[in-house]
Write a protein that holds these residues in place. Sequence first.
Motif, short mmCIF file in Angstrom:
data_model
loop_
_atom_site.label_atom_id
_atom_site.label_comp_id
_atom_site.label_asym_id
_atom_site.label_seq_id
_atom_site.Cartn_x
_atom_site.Cartn_y
_atom_site.Cartn_z
N THR A 1 0.81 -1.21 0.00
CA THR A 1 0.00 0.00 0.00
C THR A 1 0.85 1.27 0.00
OG1 THR A 1 -0.15 -0.06 2.43
CG2 THR A 1 -1.92 -1.15 1.18
N GLY A 2 2.09 1.16 -0.49
CA GLY A 2 2.93 2.33 -0.67
C GLY A 2 2.54 3.08 -1.93
N PRO A 3 3.33 4.10 -2.33
CA PRO A 3 2.99 4.91 -3.50
C PRO A 3 2.79 4.11 -4.78
CG PRO A 3 4.71 5.97 -2.24
CD PRO A 3 4.52 4.62 -1.62
N ALA A 4 3.65 3.13 -5.05
CA ALA A 4 3.53 2.36 -6.29
C ALA A 4 2.20 1.62 -6.34
CB ALA A 4 4.69 1.38 -6.42
N GLY A 5 1.87 0.95 -5.25
CA GLY A 5 0.61 0.22 -5.21
C GLY A 5 -0.60 1.13 -5.30
N MET A 6 -0.52 2.29 -4.64
CA MET A 6 -1.67 3.19 -4.63
C MET A 6 -1.84 3.91 -5.96
SD MET A 6 -2.83 2.28 -1.86
CE MET A 6 -4.31 3.27 -2.09
N TYR A 7 -0.76 4.21 -6.66
CA TYR A 7 -0.92 4.76 -8.00
C TYR A 7 -1.57 3.73 -8.93
CZ TYR A 7 1.77 9.09 -7.37
OH TYR A 7 2.20 10.34 -6.98
N ALA A 8 -1.18 2.47 -8.79
CA ALA A 8 -1.81 1.43 -9.60
C ALA A 8 -3.30 1.32 -9.26
CB ALA A 8 -1.11 0.09 -9.38
N ALA A 9 -3.63 1.35 -7.97
CA ALA A 9 -5.02 1.29 -7.55
C ALA A 9 -5.80 2.48 -8.10
CB ALA A 9 -5.12 1.26 -6.03
N GLU A 10 -5.19 3.64 -8.06
CA GLU A 10 -5.85 4.86 -8.55
C GLU A 10 -6.18 4.75 -10.03
OE1 GLU A 10 -4.75 9.56 -9.15
OE2 GLU A 10 -3.57 8.34 -7.79
N ASP A 11 -5.20 4.27 -10.83
CA ASP A 11 -5.45 4.12 -12.26
C ASP A 11 -6.59 3.13 -12.53
OD1 ASP A 11 -3.70 5.96 -13.24
OD2 ASP A 11 -2.07 4.54 -13.63
N LEU A 12 -6.60 2.04 -11.79
CA LEU A 12 -7.66 1.04 -11.98
C LEU A 12 -9.02 1.61 -11.61
CD1 LEU A 12 -5.80 -2.06 -10.54
CD2 LEU A 12 -6.60 -1.82 -12.90
N LEU A 13 -9.08 2.35 -10.50
CA LEU A 13 -10.37 2.87 -10.04
C LEU A 13 -10.86 4.04 -10.88
CD1 LEU A 13 -9.62 2.70 -6.22
CD2 LEU A 13 -11.20 1.23 -7.48
#
Length: 519
Positions: free
Chosen positions: A137-149
């Motif tokens: 849940t660091g920046p890399a994971g959250m940027y990926a989550a953001e793009d998906l959402l």
Amino acid sequence: MAFAITQTCCNDATCVSVCPVNCIHPTPEERAFGSTEMLYIDPKTCIDCGACTDACPVDAIFPIDRLPVAQREYADINASYFEQTEDESPQRSPAESRVEASETDDLGPNFHAWGAPNFGRVLPSDFGPLRVAIVGTGPAGMYAAEDLLLHTRAEVTLIDRLPVAGGLVRHGVAPDHPATKKIGDTFARLHTHPRVRMHLGLDVGGDVTAEELAAHHDAVIYAVGAATDRRLGIPGEDRAGSVSATTVVAWYNAHPEVAPDAVDLSAERVVVVGNGNVALDVARILVSDPESLAGTGIAPGALAELRRSKVREVVLLGRSDPGHAAYTRSELLALKHLPDVDLVVDVHDLRIGAAIDAAGPKDKAAVLRGVARQTVDWSVSPGAAGRRRIVFRFLSTPLEVCGHDAVRAVRVTGRDGETEIPAGTILRAIGYRGVPQSGLPFDETTGTVPHEGGRVTGRAGTYVVGWIKRGPSGGIGANRACAAETVGTLMADAVAGALPAPTGGPKAFHRLARHRRRR
């Protein structure tokens, strides 16, 4: 009056999307994006609208006439970037920089909507809703989550082995950089998104297997970062008192797996091997007035130890010369404004002073002009100088950590021969390194998972993003483009029918996670 970006810039590029006159560079479309230390505002183009200030996720942008004293140099730094800068990359028009508010779903206006991931000819309508797990849940994971959402109808499962979310934003950013940590607040808004389920304290590879995780999701993205440090590979490295900087950073950030007494500050001199930004962070924290840190998010145990600390001097030991040190110019500038702390350059080698004197105005070595120079006598007690100090010793290579049961000194070599620097603590800060992940291939040489555009080699439906993908390089904002590439690859695989069908549903995984979670 124009605005200026300061050293807390995260290179996220949110400010670029809202600028109506395209005065912030480099943009994500320009060749220099990702390779510069920060973004810059052109004072000749800026119209003083303040849109970038409102959008900045880390509060790094100020009107030039309101810059704090310690950051006034950034007015010149921003302006100098545009002097004789050549970049053949196309610049976006203001209209191209903006997106309609409707495209931001229900995530709010401060999300990073300056461009969708590059899906090529792939559209979200080309495939049905996906269930995607993101490990980390660091920046890399959250940027990926953001793009998906933002750009798909995917349901996202966020997983972290720690009981708190945030990754390096939470446990890797120095506590006296609260503005940088603020980007975590933006990411945290994703945690309660209606298409997100989050499982904290769940270890993939321990509590659940990689195979079990994959069986309940269409795709799995690993955003696990680089969890350990690089070794020096010299004798005595494992003596008591020889500690990794990753441990120190975790210690002052209250990492749940690092004890409050993990760092011993009973010696007057500490040697930090390395001269990157992490080394500077550690040095700055160790010599700062503890009371100036009391109002930050520093760990209570670390603050108590700093109040008892006997450290009077931190030596930054680097193999390179001042012009090729790994730290950024902005982080070096911050050291010059530490109250009641002296900076010293050890000129044991004539090339050191020559490199500083010959540096151009944009070179990081030029920041050291005006810093005291001396040939340090290491036999003199650090406390004799009275004030605390940071000593830069360039062009030196560590050969051995000396001592019997504990650290006594570090032996180094340079053009002037071998020198022994007495110290009670040695901190190695020469970089992070990824660790093998259960069920995934691993490249021992690079410390990364082999991949093609983020797709794990030989593992259908499995992807990587961030430092475990590209190695420990780039700051927070660098993960934005990295995540876009990985998500784009995942979407292409979804359209091609290359994702293995899950055998279990979200409720089944929730029950499994609840049953297996040990913390």
